[in-house]
Design an enzyme around this catalytic site. Sequence first.
Site, PDB file in Angstrom:
ATOM      1  N   GLY A  46      -3.495  -6.465  12.504  1.00  0.00           N
ATOM      2  CA  GLY A  46      -2.446  -7.523  12.068  1.00  0.00           C
ATOM      3  C   GLY A  46      -1.827  -6.673  10.953  1.00  0.00           C
ATOM      4  N   GLN A  51       4.062  -4.706   3.645  1.00  0.00           N
ATOM      5  CA  GLN A  51       3.798  -4.086   3.927  1.00  0.00           C
ATOM      6  C   GLN A  51       5.008  -2.952   4.715  1.00  0.00           C
ATOM      7  OE1 GLN A  51      -0.297  -5.226   6.171  1.00  0.00           O
ATOM      8  NE2 GLN A  51      -0.810  -2.552   6.063  1.00  0.00           N
ATOM      9  N   CYS A  92      -7.346  -1.712   5.273  1.00  0.00           N
ATOM     10  CA  CYS A  92      -5.923  -1.720   5.476  1.00  0.00           C
ATOM     11  C   CYS A  92      -4.637  -0.702   5.429  1.00  0.00           C
ATOM     12  CB  CYS A  92      -5.552  -2.104   3.438  1.00  0.00           C
ATOM     13  SG  CYS A  92      -3.330  -3.063   3.275  1.00  0.00           S
ATOM     14  N   LEU A  93      -3.497  -1.575   5.997  1.00  0.00           N
ATOM     15  CA  LEU A  93      -3.077   0.287   6.533  1.00  0.00           C
ATOM     16  C   LEU A  93      -2.241   0.814   5.754  1.00  0.00           C
ATOM     17  CD1 LEU A  93      -1.753  -1.102   9.699  1.00  0.00           C
ATOM     18  CD2 LEU A  93      -2.903   0.656   9.723  1.00  0.00           C
ATOM     19  N   HIS A 134      -6.509 -11.837   5.199  1.00  0.00           N
ATOM     20  CA  HIS A 134      -5.941  -9.974   4.861  1.00  0.00           C
ATOM     21  C   HIS A 134      -4.291 -10.157   4.407  1.00  0.00           C
ATOM     22  CE1 HIS A 134      -6.664  -5.601   4.681  1.00  0.00           C
ATOM     23  NE2 HIS A 134      -5.106  -5.936   4.862  1.00  0.00           N
ATOM     24  N   GLU A 135      -3.595 -11.194   5.631  1.00  0.00           N
ATOM     25  CA  GLU A 135      -1.812 -10.654   6.148  1.00  0.00           C
ATOM     26  C   GLU A 135      -1.538 -11.965   5.228  1.00  0.00           C
ATOM     27  OE1 GLU A 135      -1.534  -8.688   7.251  1.00  0.00           O
ATOM     28  OE2 GLU A 135      -3.425  -7.810   8.712  1.00  0.00           O
ATOM     29  N   HIS A 138      -1.547 -10.359   1.526  1.00  0.00           N
ATOM     30  CA  HIS A 138       0.032  -9.194   1.230  1.00  0.00           C
ATOM     31  C   HIS A 138       1.253 -10.258   1.100  1.00  0.00           C
ATOM     32  CE1 HIS A 138      -1.647  -5.372   2.303  1.00  0.00           C
ATOM     33  NE2 HIS A 138      -2.365  -6.052   3.386  1.00  0.00           N
TER      34      HIS A 138
HETATM   35  O1  GNR Z   1      -6.338  -3.321  10.607  1.00  0.00           O
HETATM   36  C1  GNR Z   1      -6.478  -3.682  10.386  1.00  0.00           C
HETATM   37  N1  GNR Z   1      -8.042  -3.660   9.849  1.00  0.00           N
HETATM   38  C2  GNR Z   1      -8.214  -4.697   8.651  1.00  0.00           C
HETATM   39  C3  GNR Z   1     -10.008  -4.503   9.405  1.00  0.00           C
HETATM   40  C4  GNR Z   1     -10.413  -5.765   8.717  1.00  0.00           C
HETATM   41  C5  GNR Z   1     -10.242  -6.416   7.220  1.00  0.00           C
HETATM   42  C6  GNR Z   1      -8.562  -6.629   7.552  1.00  0.00           C
HETATM   43  C7  GNR Z   1      -8.065  -5.203   8.384  1.00  0.00           C
HETATM   44  S1  GNR Z   1      -6.253  -5.835   8.413  1.00  0.00           S
HETATM   45  C8  GNR Z   1      -5.551  -5.068   8.859  1.00  0.00           C
HETATM   46  C9  GNR Z   1      -4.371  -4.176   9.011  1.00  0.00           C
HETATM   47  C10 GNR Z   1      -3.519  -3.916   7.759  1.00  0.00           C
HETATM   48  O2  GNR Z   1      -3.551  -3.780   6.497  1.00  0.00           O
HETATM   49  N2  GNR Z   1      -3.110  -5.111   7.484  1.00  0.00           N
HETATM   50  O3  GNR Z   1      -2.610  -6.340   6.195  1.00  0.00           O
HETATM   51 NI    NI Z   2      -3.564  -4.559   4.912  1.00  0.00          NI
END
Ligand code: GNR
Ligand code: NI
Length: 170
Positions: A46, A51, A92-93, A134-135, A138
Amino acid sequence: MARLEILHYPDPRLRTVAKPIARIDARIQQLAADMAETMYAAPGIGLAATQVNVHERIIVVDVSEDQSDLRVLINPSFEPLDVQTKTYQEGCLSVPGVYDEVERPDRILVRAQGLQSESLVFEADGLLSVCIQHEIDHLDGKVFVDYLSRLKQGRIQTKMVKEARQRATL
Ligand code: GNR
Ligand code: NI
């Protein structure tokens, strides 16, 4: 197509609350394509516009194993469908190398617009649900580490600042 640069925690720009998208035009189509390319290259499941330092409400998600289920969600929102929560090991990236448990509602109803301005309404659970929540966090200026203890947040910040300094002096 272009790969975009991903901001790293604790960059204060990750705290920006993104604005709703009023018109889904060629600029937004290009942004979605660039975000998808950036997510797949990372690789991640995601990515939120926040980001990549674009403060508009758009996310891309693909939780499939073979990059076959790309979803572009514009102005996304969700509501929990029951009280059941699940704990998932999140990453999270924007916080590379850090993984920890976060508890969230499991089954959710998602509402968004697609790239053709069509209305999308669907249910999600499991990893898709986690990723969408999660997104959307952000887009609201939140990062998953906000759910961890202050002690862990402090340690993560120290580690990230140290790593950023190391990258800068290479
Ligand atoms: O790549 C991602 N893996 C992930 C694993 C578990 C819960 C959430 C994520 S999202 C993350 C990519 C990211 O940072 N999206 O904002
Ligand atoms: Ni993230």
